[in-house]
Design a protein around this motif. Structure first.
Motif, mmCIF file in Angstrom:
data_model
loop_
_atom_site.group_PDB
_atom_site.id
_atom_site.type_symbol
_atom_site.label_atom_id
_atom_site.label_comp_id
_atom_site.label_asym_id
_atom_site.label_seq_id
_atom_site.Cartn_x
_atom_site.Cartn_y
_atom_site.Cartn_z
ATOM 1 N N GLY A 135 -0.673 0.079 -8.984
ATOM 2 C CA GLY A 135 -0.439 -1.019 -8.098
ATOM 3 C C GLY A 135 1.079 -1.362 -8.145
ATOM 4 N N PHE A 138 0.978 -1.066 0.086
ATOM 5 C CA PHE A 138 -0.043 -0.112 0.112
ATOM 6 C C PHE A 138 0.884 1.290 0.003
ATOM 7 C CE2 PHE A 138 -1.950 3.457 2.514
ATOM 8 C CZ PHE A 138 -3.164 3.743 1.582
ATOM 9 N N TYR A 142 1.975 1.897 -3.579
ATOM 10 C CA TYR A 142 0.822 2.500 -4.235
ATOM 11 C C TYR A 142 0.657 4.121 -3.911
ATOM 12 C CZ TYR A 142 -3.714 3.839 -5.535
ATOM 13 O OH TYR A 142 -4.993 4.438 -6.348
ATOM 14 N N TRP A 193 -5.525 -1.976 -4.760
ATOM 15 C CA TRP A 193 -5.506 -0.751 -4.267
ATOM 16 C C TRP A 193 -6.131 0.139 -5.492
ATOM 17 C CZ3 TRP A 193 -4.812 -1.612 0.378
ATOM 18 C CH2 TRP A 193 -3.846 -2.633 0.892
ATOM 19 N N ASP A 194 -5.913 -0.077 -6.701
ATOM 20 C CA ASP A 194 -6.446 0.565 -7.861
ATOM 21 C C ASP A 194 -8.084 0.262 -7.590
ATOM 22 O OD1 ASP A 194 -3.995 1.564 -9.140
ATOM 23 O OD2 ASP A 194 -3.740 -0.349 -9.054
#
Length: 275
Positions: free
Chosen positions: A220, A104, A107, A226-227
């Motif tokens: 990502g 994360f 990201y 996360w996207d």
């Protein structure tokens, strides 16, 4: 055999460099075999990207020393978010928890490099490659190498991984980045399933499309979740994908190492890139 094993365990940086070099070289030859361009054209393109090794590697090895020191300090002092996770002493919870947290963080780093104009000037060097293949993995401006590793220091300080967890995470990250930049793509049905969790070459190729909004999709690192969560997931067909960045589509500019290094320090118009 014992001596060989002991050598590799004591020289983890060198081991990873040799391992990654072997993977990149193997994939490069595999791409060449299936490519219609031939070795001369492929080498001409790859030679520019390969030169970035000589700027990135010394900086990476130097700054990684500080990453290791921070990791060691965090471990000794039980510092970091990982220590607040229930059952964090369980190895499965510990390693998976750290992997997800650090992914994360990467990201966030990637989004920051795109959205902060001073940082984007360095990151666009990576995006300026007009042909994405495994050698594009190496195409990183030396200033971004410093920025990226400084961010890693911050992530390690915040999350508190032990060096073993960090090495495991970095190994997965490096292989993921190499695979994501290859010319090889997954079949559409396979990509649809795998891409729900992991970044695939298909998804990362979308990120390397030369125009918005696709350039700001699929940030990502290893995980694509996360996207999906933050609405930056995007798809684009292979035939519609054009590599590069709309402000730097000149082949003469992108085909010379010295010119590429100078890109962040030159003024350029970006009417289509309102950030």
């Amino acid at each position: 055999m014992h001596k060989l094993s002991s050598f590799f365990s004591q020289h983890e940086d060198l081991t990873q460099v040799l391992l990654y070099a072997g993977v990149i070289t193997s994939l490069w030859f595999a791409e060449m075999i299936v490519s219609f361009d031939g070795i001369k054209t492929k080498w001409k393109h790859s030679s520019v990207n390969t030169l970035f090794i000589f700027t990135a590697l010394p900086l990476q090895l130097l700054l990684t020393t500080f990453v290791v020191l921070i990791s060691g300090w965090a471990t000794v002092h039980h510092w970091g978010l990982i220590n607040f996770i229930p059952y964090h002493t369980n190895p499965w919870v510990y390693y998976i928890g750290l992997f997800v947290m650090l992914d994360f963080c990467e990201y966030v780093y990637h989004v920051t490099m795109h959205k902060a104009e001073p940082l984007w000037k360095f990151h666009l060097v990576h995006h300026s490659d007009l042909r994405v293949d495994v050698s594009t993995t190496l195409r990183e401006h030396p200033c971004e190498t410093c920025i990226r590793t400084c961010f890693l220091m911050l992530w390690v300080f915040i999350c508190g991984p032990a060096i073993a967890a960090l090495i495991l995470r970095q190994t997965f990250q490096s292989f993921s980045n190499i695979i994501a930049h290859t010319e090889f793509r997954l079949p559409a049905k396979v990509n649809k399933i795998v891409g729900l969790v992991f970044i695939t070459p298909n998804l990362h190729h979308v990120h390397h499309h030369y125009q918005l909004p696709y350039t700001d999709c699929n940030y990502g690192d290893v995980l694509s979740i996360w996207d999906g969560i933050f609405g930056t997931y995007g798809n684009l067909e292979k035939e519609d994908t054009v590599f590069g960045i709309d402000t730097h589509m000149d082949e003469n500019l992108n085909g010379k190492f010295v010119n590429v290094i100078k890109i962040p320090f030159q003024k350029f118009d970006h009417p289509q890139r309102q950030r």
